[in-house]
Design an enzyme around this catalytic site. Structure first.
Site, PDB file in Angstrom:
ATOM      1  CE  LYS A  43      -4.039  -1.893   2.283  1.00  0.00           C
ATOM      2  NZ  LYS A  43      -3.647  -3.379   2.727  1.00  0.00           N
ATOM      3  CB  ALA A  69       0.193   6.201   0.868  1.00  0.00           C
TER       4      ALA A  69
HETATM    5  O1  6AU Z   1      -9.249 -11.572   5.721  1.00  0.00           O
HETATM    6  P1  6AU Z   1      -8.466 -10.778   6.578  1.00  0.00           P
HETATM    7  O2  6AU Z   1      -9.429  -9.943   7.429  1.00  0.00           O
HETATM    8  O3  6AU Z   1      -7.641 -11.716   7.727  1.00  0.00           O
HETATM    9  O4  6AU Z   1      -7.303  -9.890   5.996  1.00  0.00           O
HETATM   10  C1  6AU Z   1      -7.801  -9.234   4.867  1.00  0.00           C
HETATM   11  C2  6AU Z   1      -6.236  -8.674   4.178  1.00  0.00           C
HETATM   12  C3  6AU Z   1      -5.302  -7.961   5.319  1.00  0.00           C
HETATM   13  C4  6AU Z   1      -5.519  -6.354   4.999  1.00  0.00           C
HETATM   14  O5  6AU Z   1      -4.388  -5.689   4.895  1.00  0.00           O
HETATM   15  C5  6AU Z   1      -5.964  -6.376   3.390  1.00  0.00           C
HETATM   16  O6  6AU Z   1      -6.510  -7.925   3.286  1.00  0.00           O
HETATM   17  N1  6AU Z   1      -6.987  -5.662   3.152  1.00  0.00           N
HETATM   18  C6  6AU Z   1      -6.697  -4.889   1.800  1.00  0.00           C
HETATM   19  C7  6AU Z   1      -5.785  -5.112   0.818  1.00  0.00           C
HETATM   20  C8  6AU Z   1      -5.515  -6.362   0.503  1.00  0.00           C
HETATM   21  O7  6AU Z   1      -5.261  -3.960   0.264  1.00  0.00           O
HETATM   22  C9  6AU Z   1      -7.640  -3.728   1.528  1.00  0.00           C
HETATM   23  C10 6AU Z   1      -8.716  -3.637   2.166  1.00  0.00           C
HETATM   24  O8  6AU Z   1      -9.591  -2.774   1.873  1.00  0.00           O
HETATM   25  N2  6AU Z   1      -8.914  -4.516   3.349  1.00  0.00           N
HETATM   26  C11 6AU Z   1      -8.035  -5.523   3.639  1.00  0.00           C
HETATM   27  O9  6AU Z   1      -8.408  -6.200   4.438  1.00  0.00           O
HETATM   28  O10 6AU Z   1      -3.976  -8.214   5.032  1.00  0.00           O
END
Ligand code: 6AU
Length: 290
Positions: free
Chosen positions: A68, A70
């Protein structure tokens, strides 16, 4: 994805190299992408990267560093290429926020393109009450389409046509004017949108974008916030099901982390990954059949 019949990305947010490698080897056959947060490792080493690359070849999955980015173009060039992690040297995919403007894409592309890497832009997020506005999302989509030689998709919650449609009424003016007069500005904005619709400008806009997509490029949407049941965590993460994400919202890839490796059930991660794989792929087959 086609070869392995999977649209599952494992979000491998573990903190020890050995644990990540073990999970990657176990779940590797069922995924198309393995996503990491490399800066959360407590024992990063170049040997870890070598082993991960071997697993990526063995199981035919891509490596996605969820960095990410930024910052301004010049800074992200160094963050991507240099430092301890040298992300560009091993991550097939990384992602970036568009908040700093298009220079962030130009900077990352100057490093990644020659290495055959690809970039995802964050067009929406899964967390509750995030600050992504329609205008921000729309401008992110525009940036992606303008840079489709390096940007190949989005982190978002809906397909590209849906993103374009849902943001087509976004105005470039803010809802709050310089005096903080929200309602007056909102009223002007409403009239502006109405007029825009009246003279079919937004329709032309949509047709133009769809033309661009069909003729010029195709973008993937990778979607986090996925679990087998709708829900959330205590820090604002929002979960939707594979069916909702792939079949109803038209996304391409489900990103699943804790749903697989810290499952509350008795099942092993590989068994749960297979459930996500089947749910994601069947939802995709249902969508293209309908
Ligand atoms: O399934 P989880 O909740 O254990 O993990 C979700 C993963 C985490 C977050 O940093 C990432 O997805 N993520 C991202 C990404 C991939 O960019 C964006 C977002 O909007 N929400 C999110 O959870 O590693």
């Amino acid at each position: 994805m086609e070869d392995k019949q999977t649209n599952l990305c494992l979000s491998c947010d573990l903190h020890k190299a050995a644990e990540i490698l073990e999970l990657a080897d176990t779940i590797g056959p069922h995924i198309c992408v393995l996503k990491l947060h490399i800066d959360t490792l407590i024992d990063f080493s170049e040997a870890f990267v070598d082993s991960l690359e071997e697993l990526s070849k063995k199981h035919n999955f891509l490596i996605f560093e969820d960095r990410k980015f930024a910052d301004i173009g010049n800074t992200v060039v160094n963050q991507y290429k240099n430092g301890i992690y040298k992300i560009a040297s091993w991550a097939h995919i990384t992602n970036a926020h568009t908040l700093p403007g298009e220079g962030i894409i130009t900077g990352l592309a100057s490093v990644g393109k020659q290495l055959g890497r690809g970039l995802l832009l964050l067009a929406e997020m899964s967390s509750a009450n995030n600050l992504f506005s329609k205008e921000y999302t729309q401008r992110t989509v525009d940036m992606a389409l303008r840079n489709s030689d390096f940007v190949f998709g989005f982190i978002a919650q809906q397909s590209l046509p849906k993103l374009i449609e849902s943001t087509s009424s976004a105005s470039s003016s803010s809802s709050i004017d310089s005096n903080g007069n929200y309602f007056f500005s909102f009223y002007i904005q409403y009239i502006y949108i109405y007029c825009k619709k009246f003279i079919l400008l937004s329709t032309i806009n949509i047709i133009y974008h769809i033309y661009e997509i069909l003729v010029d490029c195709d973008m993937l949407v990778l979607t986090p916030g996925v679990d087998l049941d709708i829900g959330g965590d205590s820090l604002g993460q929002v979960y939707r099901t594979p069916k909702l994400v792939i079949e109803d919202m038209g996304c391409d890839i489900i990103i699943v982390g804790r749903g697989i490796y810290s499952a509350k059930s008795e099942s092993k991660p590989a068994e749960i990954a297979l459930k996500f794989k089947a749910a994601g792929w069947n939802s995709y087959l249902n969508r293209i059949a309908s």
